[in-house]
Design a protein around this motif. Structure first.
Motif, PDB file in Angstrom:
ATOM      1  N   ASN A   1       0.837  -1.214   0.000  1.00 23.72           N
ATOM      2  CA  ASN A   1       0.000   0.000   0.000  1.00 23.72           C
ATOM      3  C   ASN A   1       0.866   1.255   0.000  1.00 23.72           C
ATOM      4  N   ILE A   2       1.902   1.257   0.843  1.00 25.63           N
ATOM      5  CA  ILE A   2       2.770   2.441   0.927  1.00 25.63           C
ATOM      6  C   ILE A   2       3.434   2.679  -0.429  1.00 25.63           C
ATOM      7  N   GLY A   3       3.846   1.584  -1.085  1.00 23.00           N
ATOM      8  CA  GLY A   3       4.410   1.703  -2.435  1.00 23.00           C
ATOM      9  C   GLY A   3       3.430   2.401  -3.378  1.00 23.00           C
ATOM     10  N   GLU A   4       2.146   2.066  -3.259  1.00 20.30           N
ATOM     11  CA  GLU A   4       1.131   2.681  -4.129  1.00 20.30           C
ATOM     12  C   GLU A   4       0.978   4.175  -3.841  1.00 20.30           C
ATOM     13  N   TYR A   5       1.094   4.570  -2.563  1.00 16.01           N
ATOM     14  CA  TYR A   5       0.993   6.002  -2.242  1.00 16.01           C
ATOM     15  C   TYR A   5       2.187   6.760  -2.825  1.00 16.01           C
ATOM     16  N   ILE A   6       3.370   6.122  -2.816  1.00 18.48           N
ATOM     17  CA  ILE A   6       4.560   6.768  -3.390  1.00 18.48           C
ATOM     18  C   ILE A   6       4.344   6.987  -4.892  1.00 18.48           C
ATOM     19  N   ILE A   7       3.810   5.952  -5.568  1.00 20.36           N
ATOM     20  CA  ILE A   7       3.544   6.082  -7.007  1.00 20.36           C
ATOM     21  C   ILE A   7       2.503   7.185  -7.244  1.00 20.36           C
ATOM     22  N   TYR A   8       1.503   7.248  -6.377  1.00 16.31           N
ATOM     23  CA  TYR A   8       0.480   8.311  -6.489  1.00 16.31           C
ATOM     24  C   TYR A   8       1.117   9.692  -6.379  1.00 16.31           C
ATOM     25  N   PHE A   9       2.014   9.854  -5.409  1.00 17.00           N
ATOM     26  CA  PHE A   9       2.666  11.152  -5.236  1.00 17.00           C
ATOM     27  C   PHE A   9       3.546  11.485  -6.434  1.00 17.00           C
ATOM     28  N   VAL A  10       4.398  10.519  -6.847  1.00 16.33           N
ATOM     29  CA  VAL A  10       5.391  10.802  -7.892  1.00 16.33           C
ATOM     30  C   VAL A  10       4.734  10.946  -9.259  1.00 16.33           C
ATOM     31  N   GLU A  11       3.810  10.029  -9.569  1.00 17.08           N
ATOM     32  CA  GLU A  11       3.243   9.988 -10.918  1.00 17.08           C
ATOM     33  C   GLU A  11       1.913  10.739 -11.022  1.00 17.08           C
ATOM     34  N   GLY A  12       1.352  11.102  -9.877  1.00 20.23           N
ATOM     35  CA  GLY A  12       0.056  11.787  -9.916  1.00 20.23           C
ATOM     36  C   GLY A  12      -1.070  10.863 -10.333  1.00 20.23           C
ATOM     37  N   LYS A  13      -0.872   9.558 -10.136  1.00 25.58           N
ATOM     38  CA  LYS A  13      -1.897   8.601 -10.576  1.00 25.58           C
ATOM     39  C   LYS A  13      -2.185   7.588  -9.474  1.00 25.58           C
ATOM     40  N   ASP A  14      -3.473   7.369  -9.213  1.00 25.78           N
ATOM     41  CA  ASP A  14      -3.889   6.415  -8.186  1.00 25.78           C
ATOM     42  C   ASP A  14      -3.828   5.019  -8.786  1.00 25.78           C
ATOM     43  N   VAL A  15      -2.885   4.192  -8.317  1.00 20.56           N
ATOM     44  CA  VAL A  15      -2.719   2.843  -8.900  1.00 20.56           C
ATOM     45  C   VAL A  15      -3.253   1.738  -7.994  1.00 20.56           C
ATOM     46  N   ARG A  16      -4.010   2.136  -6.933  1.00 22.91           N
ATOM     47  CA  ARG A  16      -4.604   1.101  -6.097  1.00 22.91           C
ATOM     48  C   ARG A  16      -5.563   0.275  -6.947  1.00 22.91           C
ATOM     49  N   HIS A  17      -5.642  -1.010  -6.661  1.00 24.97           N
ATOM     50  CA  HIS A  17      -6.557  -1.910  -7.370  1.00 24.97           C
ATOM     51  C   HIS A  17      -6.247  -1.961  -8.863  1.00 24.97           C
ATOM     52  N   THR A  18      -4.997  -1.683  -9.226  1.00 23.14           N
ATOM     53  CA  THR A  18      -4.570  -1.759 -10.617  1.00 23.14           C
ATOM     54  C   THR A  18      -3.626  -2.954 -10.725  1.00 23.14           C
ATOM     55  N   SER A  19      -3.692  -3.691 -11.828  1.00 26.22           N
ATOM     56  CA  SER A  19      -2.835  -4.879 -11.958  1.00 26.22           C
ATOM     57  C   SER A  19      -1.373  -4.457 -12.074  1.00 26.22           C
ATOM     58  N   LEU A  20      -0.470  -5.355 -11.679  1.00 27.08           N
ATOM     59  CA  LEU A  20       0.965  -5.070 -11.773  1.00 27.08           C
ATOM     60  C   LEU A  20       1.351  -4.707 -13.209  1.00 27.08           C
ATOM     61  N   GLN A  21       0.777  -5.421 -14.185  1.00 20.19           N
ATOM     62  CA  GLN A  21       1.084  -5.139 -15.591  1.00 20.19           C
ATOM     63  C   GLN A  21       0.714  -3.697 -15.951  1.00 20.19           C
ATOM     64  N   ASP A  22      -0.463  -3.268 -15.510  1.00 22.25           N
ATOM     65  CA  ASP A  22      -0.915  -1.915 -15.846  1.00 22.25           C
ATOM     66  C   ASP A  22      -0.049  -0.854 -15.162  1.00 22.25           C
ATOM     67  N   ILE A  23       0.371  -1.131 -13.914  1.00 23.13           N
ATOM     68  CA  ILE A  23       1.236  -0.160 -13.225  1.00 23.13           C
ATOM     69  C   ILE A  23       2.567  -0.062 -13.974  1.00 23.13           C
ATOM     70  N   GLU A  24       3.103  -1.216 -14.366  1.00 23.34           N
ATOM     71  CA  GLU A  24       4.381  -1.239 -15.073  1.00 23.34           C
ATOM     72  C   GLU A  24       4.287  -0.416 -16.361  1.00 23.34           C
ATOM     73  N   GLN A  25       3.202  -0.600 -17.088  1.00 22.56           N
ATOM     74  CA  GLN A  25       2.955   0.130 -18.336  1.00 22.56           C
ATOM     75  C   GLN A  25       2.928   1.638 -18.069  1.00 22.56           C
ATOM     76  N   GLU A  26       2.218   1.996 -17.004  1.00 28.41           N
ATOM     77  CA  GLU A  26       2.090   3.415 -16.622  1.00 28.41           C
ATOM     78  C   GLU A  26       3.463   4.018 -16.325  1.00 28.41           C
ATOM     79  N   LEU A  27       4.286   3.273 -15.577  1.00 29.43           N
ATOM     80  CA  LEU A  27       5.608   3.790 -15.203  1.00 29.43           C
ATOM     81  C   LEU A  27       6.504   3.917 -16.437  1.00 29.43           C
ATOM     82  N   LYS A  28       6.349   2.995 -17.398  1.00 26.64           N
ATOM     83  CA  LYS A  28       7.141   3.065 -18.637  1.00 26.64           C
ATOM     84  C   LYS A  28       6.762   4.310 -19.436  1.00 26.64           C
TER      85      LYS A  28
END
Lengths: 242, 242
Positions: free
Chosen positions: B209-236
């Protein structure tokens, strides 16, 4: 003060936004309650469809969490709320996290119910589990009702039940251990029941947390990690001031 | 963008407040890590003092949660932050809730360690539990490190370990069930081990969960309940944009 109305703002639009925010929390809460009801039906009636529904529909609860959190961010950004309005938005943001986790626990109960149904182990240990499930269901219902009315006394009533849930938990655990010792072949199945009991205990904890956020909003005081006696004292003082 | 610096504000005081806020989260995280280390020492060395310390010092973690949340409210009220600053405050507010709950789980492990020490049941089932404990300890450490650097890629690395923790959990549970079936007298003790495993699984969830909040802060995107594949795509996509 025992309950609090949302103050009327110069901007009617802002009033509407805050009212919608509260309404959305209650809709989310209603959905979680519905899932918990279905999980209890699954356990009590060995209802396969109900169990399967609960085990596969948590995504609806998750979507509410994301949507309401976005709305909280939008209000903070656009309205820069102060005092009670700020506390409301923060209380909502915490409340939906707890509701989402109740959803997770209910989903687990659904999956355990599916496992339990597939077995031929004795079902009499269901009774204690169900009693605890109905207790935390009532706690969740009552705390959502306290949220709807923003009633800190009603929220405190929910918090007061926490020690009782802990006692129920201990009694059921002793019971389940006896079962396992008497029939070691049932261990794997009874372990599902153990984990269902833990899930119900958590749901009680989350209801308690939501009660604390309500008290924070209404009384302007953070009562997390405060003893029941101290919270009671605080609420008494507060009702004398008003 | 893989990591994010706090933007420099016209008000140096505001910069200082945000930096202090982050530093306080890291101090709280360090305290929780220290408790988890002690809990693992308690289990691996049958160290009574370490177990007792962990079972009785969670109030320190709780105090941090209340203090940091007050600071978040104060900043929201006084600074009315926008964009990344607002996301930082909201991410901090969620992060400390998860850290506090890690503290709760560690406290439970401490109590279970005390129970386990009082028994004469075979201790070989400790090995699997400890391996899982050290794994989630590393996840917690890594996610706090990602928080310190506000590094969304590092946060994603932590989230990727979640399925592995689930697999470990299943394997240990099967192992523990076998133990109980072979020696029904040990059931009550092994059940403590089962609940310790569950506590570790939760700690892994909270790190996630904390990892997801960090991604939310850095990327400006809420990735909770998102599949690992979709998060990876977003970060790319995000790293291509920068």
């Amino acid at each position: 003060m025992a309950s609090r109305q949302i103050p009327v703002h110069i901007s009617q639009q802002f009033d509407k936004e805050l009212n919608d925010l509260r309404a959305n929390v209650l809709t989310m809460g209603g959905l979680v309650e519905d899932h918990l009801n279905r999980a209890l039906t699954a356990l009590s009636n060995e209802d396969f469809e109900a169990a399967e529904y609960v085990a596969t529909h948590d995504y609806k609860v998750n979507a509410f969490e994301v949507e309401i959190d976005e709305e909280c961010s939008r209000i903070l950004l656009k309205r820069q709320p102060a005092a009670g309005d700020l506390r409301l938005v923060l209380a909502v943001s915490k409340t939906i996290t707890d509701l989402e986790r109740v959803g997770d626990e209910v989903e687990k109960v659904g999956r355990m119910a599916l496992d339990l149904m597939g077995s031929d182990s004795p079902k009499s240990y269901y009774v204690g589990i169900l009693a605890m499930g109905f207790h935390v269901k009532k706690m969740l219902h009552d705390v959502l009702d306290a949220f709807a009315r923003m009633d800190s006394q009603a929220a405190f009533q929910v918090a007061q039940q926490d020690p009782q849930v802990d006692e129920e938990n201990d009694a059921i655990m002793r019971h389940l251990i006896t079962y396992m010792m008497e029939d070691p072949r049932s261990i794997s199945q009874v372990l599902n029941a153990v984990l269902a009991v833990r899930a119900f205990e958590r749901i009680g904890d989350h209801a308690n947390n939501i009660g604390e956020y309500i008290i924070y909003f209404v009384e302007g005081k953070d009562v997390r990690h405060t003893s029941l006696q101290d919270i009671e004292q605080e609420l008494k003082l507060s009702s004398k001031r008003t």
